[in-house]
Design an enzyme around this catalytic site. Sequence first.
Site, PDB file in Angstrom:
ATOM      1  CE  LYS A 196      -3.731   2.348   2.480  1.00 22.66           C
ATOM      2  NZ  LYS A 196      -4.646   2.300   3.646  1.00 22.66           N
ATOM      3  CD  GLU A 234       6.292  -4.182   3.667  1.00 23.42           C
ATOM      4  OE1 GLU A 234       5.606  -4.980   4.322  1.00 23.42           O
ATOM      5  OE2 GLU A 234       6.824  -3.169   4.174  1.00 23.42           O
ATOM      6  CE  LYS A 249      -6.394   1.971  -0.883  1.00 33.68           C
ATOM      7  NZ  LYS A 249      -7.106   2.010   0.413  1.00 33.68           N
TER       8      LYS A 249
END
Length: 324
Positions: A196, A234, A249
Amino acid sequence: MYLQKRPRILRNNPAIRSLVAETTLTPSDFILPMFIDEGENVEFEIPSMPGYYRRSIDGIIKEVKELWSMGIKSVLLFVKAPDELKDNTGKEAWNPDGLMQKSIKAIKNAMPEMVVMTDVALDPYSVYGHDGIVENGEIVNDATVEALVKMSLSHAKAGADFVAPSDMMDGRIGAIRKALEENNFTKTGIMAYSAKYASCFYGPFRDALDSAPGFGDKKTYQMDYANRIEAVKEALMDEKEGADIVMVKPAMAYLDIIREVKNSVHIPVSAYHVSGEYALIKAAAKMGWINEEKAILESLTSIKRAGADLIATYFARDAVRLLS
């Protein structure tokens, strides 16, 4: 003129093009984000997201039933907490009688088959508008993870099918998975917001929930948009810690990241077609600069082509209508 290869043969007419299409969209590809408010008969159009609404639970139930009839099988829930319930602990986030918990129960009672995913982050409940607990101007990691665990357990108890941590704290996927296992929520999945980014494309979403940060920005926990390898790291960490689905995202400006993550993990990849991306298409279409319907399908197809197995998008309803 003699040519050994004529690629245009496979583009000759719509029937041939559909036969050889490498990427196809279906209603089951989509997750529809839903914004929920307290009260009854509430329907508030979000100014920066024309045609999109924040509704009370009664309206959400009607919408969920309609979505299921259209073939949309998953919703992602976000709630707007009243200002008087916001503090720096986030304790309203795990209130068993809170708006999120009531919404989960109501949807599962009305439409048990619908896959209910829930946002897990403290920003809707934070007096500071940040995704975590603030100490001396810093968003602290470990205390926030403890709060996110409580929040996730309360969602699982209410009946959520997936919790979706969107906070980007270190170690929260492993902690949530451990807590779900220890409390016998062995059927509750985790959709991790793994990559994100700290993006300017979230602005309209913050209008929807009144959750803009009260100071600074979110760059100490959300990712730097200059980085690519970090996203893979990640996602792999979250997969190892017990995530069932990983997410990238935003989506449209990060198609390369979606592909990198898809090539690296062994679980489904979702992508979030975010509020700013929605607003850009809406605004350009309103000015007559692009064809909205074509832009919707082209954008979503590109996200799936990049490697997304699932797409969270505010255009889900429109896309299904166009596909049919």
